[in-house]
Scaffold this motif. Structure first.
Motif, short mmCIF file in Angstrom:
data_model
loop_
_atom_site.label_atom_id
_atom_site.label_comp_id
_atom_site.label_asym_id
_atom_site.label_seq_id
_atom_site.Cartn_x
_atom_site.Cartn_y
_atom_site.Cartn_z
N CYS A 12 0.83 -1.21 0.00
CA CYS A 12 0.00 0.00 0.00
C CYS A 12 0.86 1.26 0.00
O CYS A 12 0.58 2.23 -0.72
CB CYS A 12 -0.93 0.00 1.21
N LYS A 13 1.92 1.24 0.81
CA LYS A 13 2.81 2.40 0.85
C LYS A 13 3.51 2.60 -0.49
O LYS A 13 3.68 3.73 -0.95
CB LYS A 13 3.84 2.22 1.96
N GLN A 14 3.91 1.49 -1.12
CA GLN A 14 4.57 1.59 -2.42
C GLN A 14 3.63 2.16 -3.47
O GLN A 14 4.01 3.03 -4.25
CB GLN A 14 5.08 0.22 -2.85
N ARG A 15 2.38 1.68 -3.50
CA ARG A 15 1.42 2.19 -4.47
C ARG A 15 1.11 3.66 -4.22
O ARG A 15 0.96 4.44 -5.17
CB ARG A 15 0.11 1.37 -4.38
N LEU A 16 1.01 4.04 -2.95
CA LEU A 16 0.75 5.43 -2.63
C LEU A 16 1.91 6.31 -3.05
O LEU A 16 1.72 7.41 -3.59
CB LEU A 16 0.49 5.58 -1.13
N ARG A 17 3.13 5.82 -2.84
CA ARG A 17 4.30 6.58 -3.24
C ARG A 17 4.36 6.73 -4.76
O ARG A 17 4.69 7.80 -5.28
CB ARG A 17 5.56 5.89 -2.72
N GLU A 18 4.02 5.69 -5.49
CA GLU A 18 4.01 5.76 -6.95
C GLU A 18 2.92 6.71 -7.44
O GLU A 18 3.11 7.42 -8.43
CB GLU A 18 3.79 4.37 -7.53
N ALA A 19 1.78 6.73 -6.75
CA ALA A 19 0.71 7.65 -7.14
C ALA A 19 1.15 9.10 -6.97
O ALA A 19 0.84 9.95 -7.80
CB ALA A 19 -0.54 7.37 -6.31
N LYS A 20 1.87 9.37 -5.91
CA LYS A 20 2.37 10.72 -5.69
C LYS A 20 3.38 11.10 -6.77
O LYS A 20 3.37 12.23 -7.28
CB LYS A 20 3.01 10.83 -4.31
N LEU A 21 4.24 10.15 -7.14
CA LEU A 21 5.21 10.42 -8.20
C LEU A 21 4.52 10.68 -9.54
O LEU A 21 4.93 11.56 -10.30
CB LEU A 21 6.18 9.24 -8.33
N GLN A 22 3.47 9.91 -9.82
CA GLN A 22 2.72 10.13 -11.05
C GLN A 22 2.08 11.51 -11.06
O GLN A 22 2.07 12.20 -12.09
CB GLN A 22 1.64 9.05 -11.21
N ALA A 23 1.53 11.91 -9.91
CA ALA A 23 0.91 13.23 -9.83
C ALA A 23 1.94 14.33 -10.06
O ALA A 23 1.66 15.33 -10.74
CB ALA A 23 0.24 13.40 -8.47
N VAL A 24 3.13 14.14 -9.52
CA VAL A 24 4.20 15.12 -9.73
C VAL A 24 4.61 15.16 -11.20
O VAL A 24 4.84 16.24 -11.77
CB VAL A 24 5.42 14.78 -8.84
N ASP A 25 4.68 13.99 -11.84
CA ASP A 25 5.01 13.94 -13.27
C ASP A 25 4.00 14.72 -14.10
O ASP A 25 4.37 15.50 -14.99
CB ASP A 25 5.05 12.49 -13.75
N TYR A 26 2.72 14.53 -13.80
CA TYR A 26 1.68 15.24 -14.55
C TYR A 26 1.74 16.74 -14.30
O TYR A 26 1.53 17.54 -15.21
CB TYR A 26 0.30 14.70 -14.17
N LEU A 27 2.03 17.11 -13.06
CA LEU A 27 2.12 18.53 -12.73
C LEU A 27 3.28 19.19 -13.47
O LEU A 27 3.15 20.31 -13.99
CB LEU A 27 2.28 18.70 -11.21
N ILE A 28 4.41 18.50 -13.53
CA ILE A 28 5.57 19.04 -14.25
C ILE A 28 5.26 19.18 -15.74
O ILE A 28 5.65 20.17 -16.38
CB ILE A 28 6.80 18.15 -14.02
N LEU A 29 4.56 18.20 -16.30
CA LEU A 29 4.18 18.29 -17.71
C LEU A 29 3.24 19.46 -17.95
O LEU A 29 3.36 20.16 -18.97
CB LEU A 29 3.52 16.99 -18.15
N LEU A 30 2.31 19.68 -17.03
CA LEU A 30 1.42 20.83 -17.15
C LEU A 30 2.20 22.14 -17.14
O LEU A 30 1.97 23.03 -17.97
CB LEU A 30 0.40 20.82 -16.01
N LEU A 31 3.13 22.25 -16.19
CA LEU A 31 3.94 23.47 -16.10
C LEU A 31 4.81 23.64 -17.33
O LEU A 31 4.98 24.76 -17.84
CB LEU A 31 4.80 23.42 -14.83
#
Length: 252
Positions: A12-31
């Motif tokens: 669960c912690k690993q999946r949550l960490r990956e979800a946060k990384l994915q969100a950061v990736d999308y945010l960087i792409l938006l910027l």
């Protein structure tokens, strides 16, 4: 009982960490899309080639670095599980299949800002199609880098390759050697696809401008499908190389 609860918590912690990384990736792409879109000037003289060059570099760099996590973080886990009888092909295809979600979504995320700010002549669908093939291509290259190099070196190569290959692909030269090298660089085919998609939207008196720009660049208006096919082919070949590299390093 407590020991039985540890693995689910870790997953669960690993999946949550990956979800946060994915969100950061999308945010960087938006910027990145917003920043490049706001400073890019789509000129009719070169059919927007200058602006799309920065797009190719940015999307390639960001998607490569993100795709490195697919294999670089799980090397030890793969070696242990493959030693216990896990099929390498199934493991590789499963990893790649999961990444297809990002391959499809990331172009939309980037274009949602870049296309809004630049408002190019080419349609959103054409831009998305080119970026989709580009992301598929660079993701395969990232697999190769992640498997053949250590994480630090793989990141450096992920930053270096988009810049150098784009400079080589966009360089106007009469050297046969450099032309042959540029044919192996994916930015050449991505840029050509972007330019052709834009050129197809010119009508009337703008046809003279279109013909002049295409002649200067050496592009053919009918090569759009060819460019996309080459990008996809590069992605497939990169995945094949990555898979065999994974098998070689497992045997070592």
């Amino acid at each position: 009982m407590v020991s039985d609860m540890i693995p689910p918590k870790r997953v669960c912690k690993q999946r949550l960490r990956e979800a946060k990384l994915q969100a950061v990736d999308y945010l960087i792409l938006l910027l990145a899309g917003a920043c490049l879109g706001s400073v890019t000037n789509i000129s009719d003289d070169n059919l927007g080639a200058a602006g799309y060059t920065f797009t190719i570099i940015a999307v390639s760099l960001l998607c490569k670095i993100a795709a490195l996590r697919t294999f670089s973080l799980d090397k030890l886990q793969y070696w242990r599980e493959s030693a216990s009888g896990m099929k390498s092909l199934a493991y590789f295809l499963a990893k790649d299949m999961i990444d297809h979600f990002n391959t499809a979504i990331k172009p939309v995320v980037y274009l949602s800002m870049f296309y809004f700010f630049t408002n190019p002549r080419s349609s959103f669908t054409d831009n998305y199609t080119v970026l989709l093939c580009l992301v598929y291509c660079v993701t395969g290259i990232a697999y190769v880098l992640a498997i053949f190099f250590e994480p630090g070196s793989a990141q450096l190569w992920s930053v270096l390759l988009p810049v150098v290959s784009t400079l080589v692909a966009t360089r106007n030269t009469n050297s046969v050697v450099l032309k042959n090298i540029s044919n192996l660089c994916y930015p050449k085919w991505a840029l050509q696809a972007f330019v052709i998609a834009t050129a197809e939207r010119y009508e009337g008196v703008w046809l003279i401008t279109r013909c002049g720009a295409l002649l200067k660049s050496g592009y053919n208006l009918h090569d759009w499908s060819l460019c996309l096919s080459i990008l996809i082919l590069m992605g497939v070949v990169s995945r094949i190389i990555a898979f065999f590299g994974m098998l070689i390093f497992r045997k070592k």
